[in-house]
Design an enzyme around this catalytic site. Structure first.
Site, PDB file in Angstrom:
ATOM      1  CG  ASP A  15      -1.909  -0.980   1.195  1.00  0.00           C
ATOM      2  OD1 ASP A  15      -2.242  -1.590   0.135  1.00  0.00           O
ATOM      3  OD2 ASP A  15      -2.134  -1.902   1.925  1.00  0.00           O
ATOM      4  CE  LYS A  37      -3.858  -5.763   0.870  1.00  0.00           C
ATOM      5  NZ  LYS A  37      -4.281  -4.360   0.365  1.00  0.00           N
ATOM      6  CG  ASP A  64      -7.626  -5.873  -1.441  1.00  0.00           C
ATOM      7  OD1 ASP A  64      -8.840  -6.125  -1.659  1.00  0.00           O
ATOM      8  OD2 ASP A  64      -7.429  -5.134  -0.189  1.00  0.00           O
ATOM      9  CG  LEU A  65      -8.136  -4.116  -8.174  1.00  0.00           C
ATOM     10  CD1 LEU A  65      -8.164  -4.107  -9.529  1.00  0.00           C
ATOM     11  CD2 LEU A  65      -7.564  -2.948  -7.451  1.00  0.00           C
ATOM     12  CE  LYS A  66     -11.304  -4.007   0.355  1.00  0.00           C
ATOM     13  NZ  LYS A  66      -9.967  -3.881   0.083  1.00  0.00           N
ATOM     14  CG  PHE A  67     -13.589  -6.603  -9.398  1.00  0.00           C
ATOM     15  CD1 PHE A  67     -12.990  -5.431  -9.425  1.00  0.00           C
ATOM     16  CD2 PHE A  67     -13.391  -7.395 -10.277  1.00  0.00           C
ATOM     17  CE1 PHE A  67     -11.909  -5.262 -10.086  1.00  0.00           C
ATOM     18  CE2 PHE A  67     -12.142  -7.563 -10.967  1.00  0.00           C
ATOM     19  CZ  PHE A  67     -11.462  -6.255 -10.911  1.00  0.00           C
ATOM     20  CG  LEU A  68     -20.369  -3.911  -5.462  1.00  0.00           C
ATOM     21  CD1 LEU A  68     -21.014  -5.193  -5.610  1.00  0.00           C
ATOM     22  CD2 LEU A  68     -20.789  -3.331  -4.171  1.00  0.00           C
ATOM     23  CG  ASP A  69     -19.865  -1.821 -12.005  1.00  0.00           C
ATOM     24  OD1 ASP A  69     -20.937  -1.704 -12.423  1.00  0.00           O
ATOM     25  OD2 ASP A  69     -19.040  -0.950 -12.149  1.00  0.00           O
ATOM     26  CB  ILE A  70     -23.893  -4.054 -13.868  1.00  0.00           C
ATOM     27  CG1 ILE A  70     -22.887  -3.717 -14.990  1.00  0.00           C
ATOM     28  CG2 ILE A  70     -24.749  -2.891 -13.598  1.00  0.00           C
ATOM     29  CD1 ILE A  70     -23.649  -3.158 -16.130  1.00  0.00           C
ATOM     30  CD  GLU A  71     -25.894  -9.215 -12.641  1.00  0.00           C
ATOM     31  OE1 GLU A  71     -26.597  -9.774 -12.651  1.00  0.00           O
ATOM     32  OE2 GLU A  71     -25.731  -7.898 -13.153  1.00  0.00           O
ATOM     33  CB  THR A 119     -10.516  -5.213   9.215  1.00  0.00           C
ATOM     34  OG1 THR A 119      -9.467  -4.541   8.489  1.00  0.00           O
ATOM     35  CG2 THR A 119     -10.349  -6.663   8.503  1.00  0.00           C
ATOM     36  NE  ARG A 180      -1.280  -2.656  12.101  1.00  0.00           N
ATOM     37  CZ  ARG A 180      -1.817  -2.955  10.842  1.00  0.00           C
ATOM     38  NH1 ARG A 180      -1.528  -4.034  10.359  1.00  0.00           N
ATOM     39  NH2 ARG A 180      -2.373  -2.026  10.407  1.00  0.00           N
ATOM     40  NE  ARG A 210      -1.603   0.768   8.224  1.00  0.00           N
ATOM     41  CZ  ARG A 210      -2.702   1.322   8.348  1.00  0.00           C
ATOM     42  NH1 ARG A 210      -2.909   2.606   8.549  1.00  0.00           N
ATOM     43  NH2 ARG A 210      -3.769   0.687   8.252  1.00  0.00           N
TER      44      ARG A 210
END
Length: 237
Positions: A15, A37, A64-71, A119, A180, A210
């Protein structure tokens, strides 16, 4: 049962805001880290070329792009990710999105992970969103949905593997961020756990950012975490 190697199960969260910083961190950790990642920040800054550079360095990549959209959008985007040689991809635990991602990955080796509850969320955050379930109940429901739709696993905090494992079985992957080492700041994670706690609870992969990135010696920090992880995996076996 074959021995679980911590070296294969620690995922470093890259990150960072640029390809140059990602490359510098990879040089610092050297061969301590084999799995990385790439999240929204680095992917936005450096794009698919960064993923390819990591793969060329011999690294396994968790996108880690966390897709959420139309199918259709999720399906086609997942096809592109599968063609890149990425190992893990995250998709939000929405039935239509998950089913589209499963279709999009086809016969590739890409593993799909459903995002359960971030988280940094707690019960208060869920109430503000109009969700009346507890965090644990929602994570469980979304994990079962992911299993039902053909996903390979979930992303869940270290507080949840102990509850999930009996319900999803031994082969379903549980990937835990927000890990952690004892004594370290939990930063913005509301449900952080130590490596030993997380593995004892039943997690398969640990995502650490981190505590390694911000260390004066990232390679030494990674080595210490790997040692703790290996001891925990050995005890669990």
């Amino acid at each position: 049962m074959s021995k679980i190697l911590a070296h294969d199960r620690l995922i470093l969260a890259l990150d960072v805001p640029s390809a140059a910083e990602a490359e510098r961190l990879m040089d610092q950790v050297q061969n301590q880290i084999t799995f990385v990642k790439v999240g929204l920040e680095l992917y936005t800054a450096a794009g698919p070329s960064m993923v390819q550079r990591l793969i060329e360095r011999g690294k396994r990549v968790f996108l880690d792009l966390k897709f959420l959209d139309i199918e259709e959008t999720v399906r086609r985007a997942t096809e592109r990710v599968a063609a890149m040689g990425v190992e893990f991809l995250t998709v939000h635990a929405n039935r239509k999105a998950l089913a589209a991602a499963v279709k999009g990955r086809g016969n590739s080796s890409l593993k799909l992970l459903a995002v359960t509850v971030l988280t940094n969320f707690d019960t208060h955050d869920l109430r503000e969103m109009g969700i009346q379930h507890s965090v644990q109940d929602l994570v469980t429901a979304r994990a079962l949905l992911a299993s039902e739709t053909g996903c390979d696993g979930v992303v869940a905090s270290g507080e949840e593997p102990g509850v999930l494992r009996p319900k999803v079985g031994p082969r379903f992957l549980i990937v835990t961020p927000g890990v952690r080492p004892a004594g370290k700041d939990t930063d913005d994670h509301a449900r952080a756990t130590t490596p030993s706690q997380t593995i004892a609870a039943g997690a398969d992969y640990l995502v650490v950012g981190r505590p390694i990135r911000a260390a004066s010696d990232p390679a030494a920090a990674a080595s210490a975490i790997l040692a703790e992880m290996q001891a925990a995996f050995d005890r669990r076996s």
